[in-house]
Design a protein around this motif. Structure first.
Motif, PDB file in Angstrom:
ATOM      1  N   SER A   1      -4.838   1.930  -8.900  1.00  0.00           N
ATOM      2  CA  SER A   1      -4.603   3.336  -8.562  1.00  0.00           C
ATOM      3  C   SER A   1      -5.614   3.811  -7.526  1.00  0.00           C
ATOM      4  CB  SER A   1      -4.714   4.207  -9.813  1.00  0.00           C
ATOM      5  OG  SER A   1      -4.600   5.584  -9.463  1.00  0.00           O
ATOM      6  N   LEU A   2      -5.112   4.549  -6.521  1.00  0.00           N
ATOM      7  CA  LEU A   2      -5.979   5.144  -5.517  1.00  0.00           C
ATOM      8  C   LEU A   2      -5.912   6.669  -5.554  1.00  0.00           C
ATOM      9  CD1 LEU A   2      -5.210   2.823  -2.433  1.00  0.00           C
ATOM     10  CD2 LEU A   2      -7.100   2.642  -4.077  1.00  0.00           C
ATOM     11  N   THR A   3      -5.401   7.214  -6.633  1.00  0.00           N
ATOM     12  CA  THR A   3      -5.235   8.678  -6.702  1.00  0.00           C
ATOM     13  C   THR A   3      -6.562   9.418  -6.708  1.00  0.00           C
ATOM     14  OG1 THR A   3      -5.084   8.526  -9.125  1.00  0.00           O
ATOM     15  CG2 THR A   3      -3.009   8.520  -7.879  1.00  0.00           C
ATOM     16  N   ALA A   4      -7.647   8.738  -7.154  1.00  0.00           N
ATOM     17  CA  ALA A   4      -8.948   9.413  -7.186  1.00  0.00           C
ATOM     18  C   ALA A   4      -9.679   9.320  -5.853  1.00  0.00           C
ATOM     19  CB  ALA A   4      -9.821   8.798  -8.293  1.00  0.00           C
ATOM     20  N   VAL A   5      -9.136   8.541  -4.919  1.00  0.00           N
ATOM     21  CA  VAL A   5      -9.779   8.398  -3.608  1.00  0.00           C
ATOM     22  C   VAL A   5      -9.414   9.614  -2.754  1.00  0.00           C
ATOM     23  CG1 VAL A   5      -9.915   6.986  -1.532  1.00  0.00           C
ATOM     24  CG2 VAL A   5      -9.703   5.894  -3.774  1.00  0.00           C
ATOM     25  N   PRO A   6     -10.393  10.286  -2.140  1.00  0.00           N
ATOM     26  CA  PRO A   6     -10.112  11.541  -1.426  1.00  0.00           C
ATOM     27  C   PRO A   6      -9.536  11.353  -0.023  1.00  0.00           C
ATOM     28  CG  PRO A   6     -12.449  11.072  -1.357  1.00  0.00           C
ATOM     29  CD  PRO A   6     -11.844  10.010  -2.224  1.00  0.00           C
ATOM     30  N   PHE A   7      -8.973  10.230   0.265  1.00  0.00           N
ATOM     31  CA  PHE A   7      -8.326   9.995   1.559  1.00  0.00           C
ATOM     32  C   PHE A   7      -7.236   8.950   1.337  1.00  0.00           C
ATOM     33  CE2 PHE A   7     -12.441   7.862   1.198  1.00  0.00           C
ATOM     34  CZ  PHE A   7     -12.046   6.536   1.139  1.00  0.00           C
ATOM     35  N   SER A   8      -6.368   8.755   2.317  1.00  0.00           N
ATOM     36  CA  SER A   8      -5.236   7.852   2.158  1.00  0.00           C
ATOM     37  C   SER A   8      -5.458   6.546   2.915  1.00  0.00           C
ATOM     38  CB  SER A   8      -3.948   8.515   2.677  1.00  0.00           C
ATOM     39  OG  SER A   8      -2.870   7.595   2.629  1.00  0.00           O
ATOM     40  N   PHE A   9      -5.083   5.429   2.266  1.00  0.00           N
ATOM     41  CA  PHE A   9      -5.090   4.130   2.921  1.00  0.00           C
ATOM     42  C   PHE A   9      -3.689   3.735   3.401  1.00  0.00           C
ATOM     43  CE2 PHE A   9      -9.005   3.657   0.418  1.00  0.00           C
ATOM     44  CZ  PHE A   9      -9.857   3.081   1.354  1.00  0.00           C
ATOM     45  N   ALA A  10      -2.681   4.577   3.125  1.00  0.00           N
ATOM     46  CA  ALA A  10      -1.299   4.237   3.495  1.00  0.00           C
ATOM     47  C   ALA A  10      -1.067   4.556   4.958  1.00  0.00           C
ATOM     48  CB  ALA A  10      -0.323   4.998   2.606  1.00  0.00           C
ATOM     49  N   SER A  11      -1.703   3.793   5.834  1.00  0.00           N
ATOM     50  CA  SER A  11      -1.678   4.043   7.267  1.00  0.00           C
ATOM     51  C   SER A  11      -1.557   2.714   8.004  1.00  0.00           C
ATOM     52  CB  SER A  11      -2.962   4.756   7.699  1.00  0.00           C
ATOM     53  OG  SER A  11      -3.122   4.698   9.106  1.00  0.00           O
TER      54      SER A  11
ATOM     55  N   ILE B   1       0.854  -1.194   0.000  1.00  0.00           N
ATOM     56  CA  ILE B   1       0.000   0.000   0.000  1.00  0.00           C
ATOM     57  C   ILE B   1       0.887   1.240   0.000  1.00  0.00           C
ATOM     58  CG2 ILE B   1      -1.860   1.223   1.183  1.00  0.00           C
ATOM     59  CD1 ILE B   1      -2.514  -1.383   2.638  1.00  0.00           C
ATOM     60  N   THR B   2       0.680   2.114  -0.982  1.00  0.00           N
ATOM     61  CA  THR B   2       1.350   3.414  -1.018  1.00  0.00           C
ATOM     62  C   THR B   2       0.289   4.498  -1.062  1.00  0.00           C
ATOM     63  OG1 THR B   2       1.453   3.576  -3.429  1.00  0.00           O
ATOM     64  CG2 THR B   2       3.231   2.356  -2.335  1.00  0.00           C
ATOM     65  N   SER B   3       0.699   5.736  -0.992  1.00  0.00           N
ATOM     66  CA  SER B   3      -0.266   6.834  -1.044  1.00  0.00           C
ATOM     67  C   SER B   3      -0.959   6.898  -2.395  1.00  0.00           C
ATOM     68  CB  SER B   3       0.425   8.168  -0.746  1.00  0.00           C
ATOM     69  OG  SER B   3       1.475   8.398  -1.698  1.00  0.00           O
ATOM     70  N   GLY B   4      -0.325   6.334  -3.443  1.00  0.00           N
ATOM     71  CA  GLY B   4      -0.918   6.405  -4.778  1.00  0.00           C
ATOM     72  C   GLY B   4      -1.667   5.165  -5.211  1.00  0.00           C
ATOM     73  N   GLY B   5      -1.508   4.037  -4.512  1.00  0.00           N
ATOM     74  CA  GLY B   5      -2.209   2.861  -4.979  1.00  0.00           C
ATOM     75  C   GLY B   5      -1.765   1.574  -4.307  1.00  0.00           C
TER      76      GLY B   5
END
Length: 564
Positions: free
Chosen positions: A314-324, A287-291
């Motif tokens: 890609s997770l760039t369109a998601v308005p929050f981060s999963f990199a946690s 998991i990264t901030s981008g995908g």
């Protein structure tokens, strides 16, 4: 080696005496008489792991069970190989067990160094037997000393040598005796020197017998040889790196294929294991901030895992981060796939898995109505028995449940249990047969079970299960199925503490009953370096220990809740 001084050899017949008959080159030049008193040595009556090794045509040595199928003994007992029909006998009360020696592992550092005693360095062997023998309840353990400091306190040795060969009183070869010896000067990194007693004759049988430190209560050596002029007894040391080697031979298994590895193209902030398709395996997800970077794999028996080419999302369109660190994969929708879930203090964000390593966009955003729901208190469990895992939040005053839907959303959390937190380690697992995941509290001296009642509710009256004597059990225990029941059977209580694995089986009503103890010794620190998981798909968790070189396995076996 001999434990009966004045009449017999005090510690291990000369190196070959356990396989050579009296009169061989190793026999001291003394004459046996029939009127010598029996001095020293106590016949062993307690339950024991010590065994007698019967080596055709007429040899005898002593050994100790490290596991039910692994025996530690002296290399010189079988230095020419394991003869056919070599057996091990073991007394369990009035019952005599017999097992056949199949193979032997010989210390790779063994070396013939002298024609005077001690002739060998690393006089160590581990025998493998079948069928398994029984480790009696209450038997002294077989823990080894992993340190390298030379012990100075007396040692207690056990051996099965004969009292008198040939003429005189009848031979008692195979009867176990114990005797305590002081350590004398001259010990080396390979041998411990013991102050022995004058022996009238060198007798076979005690070689390979274990010697425990009277201070640490760990095995520090096995009986190897005896000097008939100085009465010094020699132990082959079993500590340090030798202890590690012995452990590896005792627990070695061929149940694992060769390892393989896969490097992430982009170094992930977090990585997780997930179930993202309909296949039988799972995936590794970076998991990264981008995908997401996803790798699956295939496996053939006898071969390492072959990783498939990466799949990226890609997770760039998601308005929050999963990199946690709080991100997790868990099944919220109830379709058997794991969804990507991110709890925060004010909402729960869910990206539902769609199968085929894909996800359903847009992500679901579930508001919690305030910013007080800190992620440290968040858990996910199917408390209502419907769909997927519900949102559960706990603090010292109570438990709240937000019920999940098949769409990946959650209802508003409602308080289902009020308490003053009793302390311990909480876990949500199946603890009774009724639908819904229950809440168990692993406590210091007892387990508390709060049963699920349906619709997300929890019983306010816990079931109390006392634990074995002692306290702080919550540091060593967990809930697992270990009794070979059907899938989704209520879990049992399991602890790995010191050299033992302790279980209390579930009575199917959320209560845990009589303790059952299985030794998992040889090395120390297992409570910090082991885990349990079902390795062979028999619906029962197996014990796994891990050190810096090896993986050790004890499969769960009958009787229920024990490990082999």
């Amino acid at each position: 080696m001999t434990l009966r001084p004045l009449l017999i050899l005090t510690i291990a017949a000369l190196v070959a005496a356990c396989v050579d008959p009296p009169g061989s080159r190793d026999e001291p030049p003394f004459t046996t008489t029939t009127d010598d008193p029996l001095i020293g040595g106590t016949k062993l009556s307690d339950p024991t792991r010590v065994v007698v090794i019967n080596i055709p045509p007429a040899g005898t040595c002593t050994g100790i069970m490290l596991t039910e199928t692994s025996i530690l003994t002296a290399f010189h007992c079988i230095k020419t190989g394991v003869p056919p029909l070599t057996t091990v006998t073991h007394a369990v009360g009035p019952i005599i067990e017999t097992s056949t020696v199949l193979t032997a592992d010989l210390d790779p550092l063994r070396l013939f160094v002298s024609t005077v005693e001690p002739q060998w360095e690393h006089d160590i062997a581990v025998l493998h037997v079948d069928p398994p023998l029984t480790i009696p309840v209450g038997a002294r353990d077989a823990l080894l000393d992993e340190g390298t400091a030379t012990p100075t306190d007396p040692v207690e040795c056990v051996g099965g040598g004969s009292v008198v060969p040939g003429s005189g009183p009848a031979s008692t070869t195979g009867t176990l005796y114990s005797l305590t010896f002081p350590i004398t000067t001259g010990s080396t990194s390979k041998h411990l020197f013991l102050k022995g007693f004058p022996a009238k004759t060198s007798q076979p049988g005690d070689s390979g017998g274990p010697c425990w430190s009277t201070t640490s209560h760990r095995i520090v050596g096995i009986m190897q040889a005896y000097d008939t002029s100085t009465y010094v007894n020699f132990l082959a040391r079993t500590d340090g790196a030798t202890a590690v080697w012995i452990s590896a031979q005792a627990f070695k298994t061929d149940m694992f294929d060769a390892s393989s590895s896969q490097t992430f193209a982009t170094t992930p902030a977090q990585w997780r294991i997930a179930k993202l398709d309909s296949g039988t395996g799972k995936q590794i997800v970076g998991i990264t901030s981008g995908g997401l970077e996803i790798y699956g794999g295939s496996h053939s028996p006898g071969a390492p895992i072959t990783f498939s080419p990466k799949t990226t999302v890609s997770l760039t369109a998601v308005p929050f981060s999963f990199a946690s660190p709080d991100a997790r994969f868990t099944d919220v929708t109830g379709d058997g796939l794991t969804d990507l879930v991110m709890p925060t203090a004010s909402e729960i964000d869910v990206l539902p898995a769609a199968g085929g390593l894909a996800f359903t966009f847009p992500a679901k955003r579930n508001s919690l109505g305030s910013s007080t729901w800190l992620p440290d208190g968040a858990r996910f469990a199917n408390v209502d028995g419907l769909f997927g895992k519900d949102y559960v939040w706990m603090d010292t005053t109570g438990v709240w449940v937000g019920v999940a839907s098949s769409l990946g959303s959650f209802g508003a959390p409602t308080k289902q249990l009020s308490w003053t937190f009793p302390g311990g380690s909480p876990d949500f697992v199946q603890l009774d047969p009724t639908p819904g995941i229950d809440l168990g509290i692993l406590g210091s001296t007892e387990v508390l079970t709060y049963s699920a009642l349906g619709l997300g509710a929890l019983s306010s009256v816990p079931v109390h299960s006392p634990l074995p004597p002692g306290d702080s059990w919550e540091l060593y225990s967990g809930f697992l199925s270990v009794d070979h029941k059907v899938p989704n059977d209520p879990f049992d209580w399991v602890a790995v503490r010191g050299p033992s694995l302790v279980t209390q089986l579930n009575n199917l009503a959320g209560k845990f009953v009589t303790p059952n103890t299985t030794p998992v010794e040889v090395a120390s620190g297992w409570d910090a370096n082991s885990t349990m998981i079902d390795l062979n798909n028999d619906n029962s968790a197996d014990w796994i220990g891990i050190d810096d070189k090896y993986i050790y396995v004890k499969p769960a076996s009958a009787p229920a809740g024990s490990a082999a």
